[in-house]
Design a protein around this motif. Structure first.
Motif, PDB file in Angstrom:
ATOM      1  N   ASP A  62       0.801  -1.227   0.000  1.00  0.00           N
ATOM      2  CA  ASP A  62       0.000   0.000   0.000  1.00  0.00           C
ATOM      3  C   ASP A  62       0.832   1.274   0.000  1.00  0.00           C
ATOM      4  O   ASP A  62       0.274   2.369  -0.038  1.00  0.00           O
ATOM      5  N   ALA A  63       2.146   1.124   0.027  1.00  0.00           N
ATOM      6  CA  ALA A  63       3.042   2.288   0.002  1.00  0.00           C
ATOM      7  C   ALA A  63       4.413   1.809  -0.478  1.00  0.00           C
ATOM      8  O   ALA A  63       4.681   0.599  -0.475  1.00  0.00           O
ATOM      9  N   PRO A  64       5.288   2.722  -0.894  1.00  0.00           N
ATOM     10  CA  PRO A  64       6.623   2.300  -1.334  1.00  0.00           C
ATOM     11  C   PRO A  64       7.349   1.517  -0.247  1.00  0.00           C
ATOM     12  O   PRO A  64       7.235   1.832   0.944  1.00  0.00           O
ATOM     13  N   ALA A  71       2.667   2.272  -4.911  1.00  0.00           N
ATOM     14  CA  ALA A  71       1.804   1.318  -4.212  1.00  0.00           C
ATOM     15  C   ALA A  71       1.202   0.359  -5.230  1.00  0.00           C
ATOM     16  O   ALA A  71       1.061   0.678  -6.413  1.00  0.00           O
ATOM     17  N   TYR A  72       0.853  -0.840  -4.767  1.00  0.00           N
ATOM     18  CA  TYR A  72       0.181  -1.839  -5.599  1.00  0.00           C
ATOM     19  C   TYR A  72      -0.887  -2.474  -4.720  1.00  0.00           C
ATOM     20  O   TYR A  72      -0.680  -3.526  -4.117  1.00  0.00           O
ATOM     21  N   PHE A 115      16.694  -8.905  -1.643  1.00  0.00           N
ATOM     22  CA  PHE A 115      16.010  -8.302  -2.778  1.00  0.00           C
ATOM     23  C   PHE A 115      16.853  -7.182  -3.370  1.00  0.00           C
ATOM     24  O   PHE A 115      17.714  -6.605  -2.701  1.00  0.00           O
ATOM     25  N   GLN A 116      16.588  -6.877  -4.622  1.00  0.00           N
ATOM     26  CA  GLN A 116      17.316  -5.813  -5.306  1.00  0.00           C
ATOM     27  C   GLN A 116      16.347  -5.017  -6.166  1.00  0.00           C
ATOM     28  O   GLN A 116      15.267  -5.515  -6.531  1.00  0.00           O
ATOM     29  N   PRO A 117      16.701  -3.791  -6.527  1.00  0.00           N
ATOM     30  CA  PRO A 117      15.827  -3.005  -7.416  1.00  0.00           C
ATOM     31  C   PRO A 117      15.706  -3.670  -8.779  1.00  0.00           C
ATOM     32  O   PRO A 117      16.545  -4.483  -9.182  1.00  0.00           O
ATOM     33  N   SER A 118      14.651  -3.320  -9.489  1.00  0.00           N
ATOM     34  CA  SER A 118      14.437  -3.844 -10.838  1.00  0.00           C
ATOM     35  C   SER A 118      15.612  -3.494 -11.736  1.00  0.00           C
ATOM     36  O   SER A 118      16.157  -2.393 -11.671  1.00  0.00           O
ATOM     37  N   SER A 126       8.868  -2.389 -11.443  1.00  0.00           N
ATOM     38  CA  SER A 126       9.406  -1.894 -10.171  1.00  0.00           C
ATOM     39  C   SER A 126       8.320  -1.601  -9.143  1.00  0.00           C
ATOM     40  O   SER A 126       8.589  -1.555  -7.946  1.00  0.00           O
ATOM     41  N   ARG A 127       7.090  -1.417  -9.592  1.00  0.00           N
ATOM     42  CA  ARG A 127       5.992  -1.132  -8.675  1.00  0.00           C
ATOM     43  C   ARG A 127       5.298  -2.398  -8.195  1.00  0.00           C
ATOM     44  O   ARG A 127       4.765  -2.443  -7.082  1.00  0.00           O
TER      45      ARG A 127
END
Length: 477
Positions: A62-64, A71-72, A115-118, A126-127
């Protein structure tokens, strides 16, 4: 936590399988105090099943959150899933997977997953998707290390060939003449995608007399032959799903028969056109974002003559997609490209020119559903339609690549297998063996790992609870 008896006598929980769902079940059951034995059919060096080839997990938030942007929320995730499945999904179980996905990553980190960024080329995810550092192989290795540290007993090269199930209750598993009893069992041994005979049966013959399944590559493990799925069916378990439905991707026609993984996928489809062996287009290449549509192209190619297709782009597309591991055909003219791909030159050039003439170019933007579309050509291309007019031209031969099949065992919110509509007391199912409850058709990136992680944890917790209940009942008796 009760005393570790995982190496002594009858285990509380037997987990059959060696991939993500099985490991999540084993870890969760062990955390709940159960002794656990895990049986992996593959040798140690091939452990992990299809999970070794994965990259990410689709998860609600619900938030970064660290590597996840914006958010997703649950409803958007649900709508994405509903769209790709065409509504062929159990909403209760799907929403359970979605909600629980928001609570997975902290647990995963505790067991050594990073985990790592896209990466470049996957920024559009990325979202929605969290990427594993080191990919699926690193995730699998982390889980095995954690399982062994917690006292989970692991046996490799231990293919279970039959189950002892009486009136929906698990009694034992058999490896040849060896009987392995347990108080509860979790089945997480995958689908039947590496069983060529079963695939042939599911897909049948087409009007040309071909057996499409003979031309499929298996993107993952050779060990998922559906032995225990068949055993459950013979034991009277309720099933769900169409045996011909699967996560089926268009892969490079030069891909190996097994374990090609993600690097054999061709990701430039939405940036050009796809033709069959008669040089004819057959589907809208720009229907929707690639992560929501890449998994339909294997089935589409499988329905074409010879189960082959050709993805064609021009130089404008270079740098806009994740390049495949094998270089494609390259030519300075359309005629030259047709010759390299083995296509009829005149038919191919006519198809490209008809497409080019139909393009209505607006503002091209591959990150949105843009206004570049075709008009007056069938099939239409609804987004990202740019003429193929800038040499050099590139082409990639495609064939279907099966990731996993959707026929599975019907389960409930406890991951309990159902027999004649009733849940088993001590037999639970996770991962590909029950994914058809959520995936009736279609796919969206990372949702297989969502299903495996969520229902693996649920199955492990349910199995451990079943052994505690059994202990209470025995004490009362």
């Amino acid at each position: 936590m009760k005393q570790d008896t995982s190496n002594q006598g009858t285990p509380d929980v037997l987990v059959i399988g060696g991939g993500n769902a099985a490991l999540c079940a084993a870890l969760t059951a062990r955390e709940a105090g159960a002794s656990v034995l895990l049986l992996e059919a593959a040798p140690r060096e091939w452990r992990g099943g299809n999970s070794s080839h994965t990259r990410n997990l689709r998860c609600m938030h619900d938030a970064p959150q660290d590597v996840l942007t914006d958010a997703y929320p649950e409803e958007e995730f649900w709508q994405d899933l509903k769209k790709v499945t065409g509504g062929r999904t159990n909403e209760q179980l799907a929403r359970l997977a979605i909600r629980e996905s928001s609570r997975c990553r902290d647990w995963m980190r505790r067991h050594g997953v990073h985990f790592q960024p896209s990466l470049s080329g996957t920024l559009h995810l990325s979202r929605t998707n969290a990427f594993f550092m080191g990919g699926g192989k690193a995730l699998v290795n982390a889980y095995y290390r954690s399982a062994e540290a917690l006292g989970v007993r692991v046996r490799y090269e231990a293919p279970v060939d039959r189950l002892e199930v009486v009136d929906g209750e698990f009694r034992a598993a058999w490896i040849g003449q060896e009987r392995i009893a347990a108080r509860a069992c979790v089945l997480a041994s995958g689908g039947f995608e590496s069983n060529r005979e079963w695939l042939r049966e599911a897909w049948g013959q087409n009007s040309d007399g071909e057996w499409p399944a003979d031309n499929f590559a298996i993107r993952g493990t050779r060990f998922n032959r559906g032995v225990l799925l068949k055993a459950m069916m013979e034991a009277g378990a309720d099933t769900i799903g169409d045996p011909s439905q699967s996560h089926c991707v268009a892969v490079d026609a030069r891909a190996p028969l097994y374990d090609g993984g993600i690097c054999t996928r061709i990701d430039c489809v939405s940036l050009g056109i796809v033709v069959n062996k008669h040089a004819q287009r057959f589907y809208d290449e720009g229907e929707d974002f690639w992560p929501k549509r890449y998994a339909i192209w294997g089935r589409l190619v499988a329905q074409q003559p010879g189960q082959v297709g050709f993805s064609v782009i021009d130089s404008k597309a270079v740098g806009r997609f994740m390049p495949p591991v094998f270089p494609g055909a390259k030519a300075d003219t359309l005629e030259g490209l047709a010759r390299q791909l083995g296509l009829d030159e005149q038919a191919f050039v006519r198809t490209v020119r008809d497409y080019n003439a139909a393009c209505r170019v607006g503002t091209f933007d591959h990150t949105v559903l843009d206004d570049c579309h075709t008009d007056g050509v069938t099939p239409a291309k609804t987004h990202w339609a740019l003429p193929l007019d800038t040499a050099p031209f590139y082409g990639y031969a495609l064939k279907p690549g099966i990731t996993f099949t959707y026929l599975g065992v019907k389960v409930d919110e406890r991951a309990a297998a159902h027999f004649k509509g009733e849940p088993s007391r001590n037999l639970f199912v996770a991962g590909e063996m029950m994914a058809g409850n959520v995936l009736g058709q279609g796919y969206t990136a990372g949702v297989g790992m969502t299903i495996g992680t969520v229902f693996g944890r649920i199955a492990g917790a349910s199995a451990a609870a079943a052994t505690r209940k059994e202990g209470v009942e025995h004490a009362a008796a």
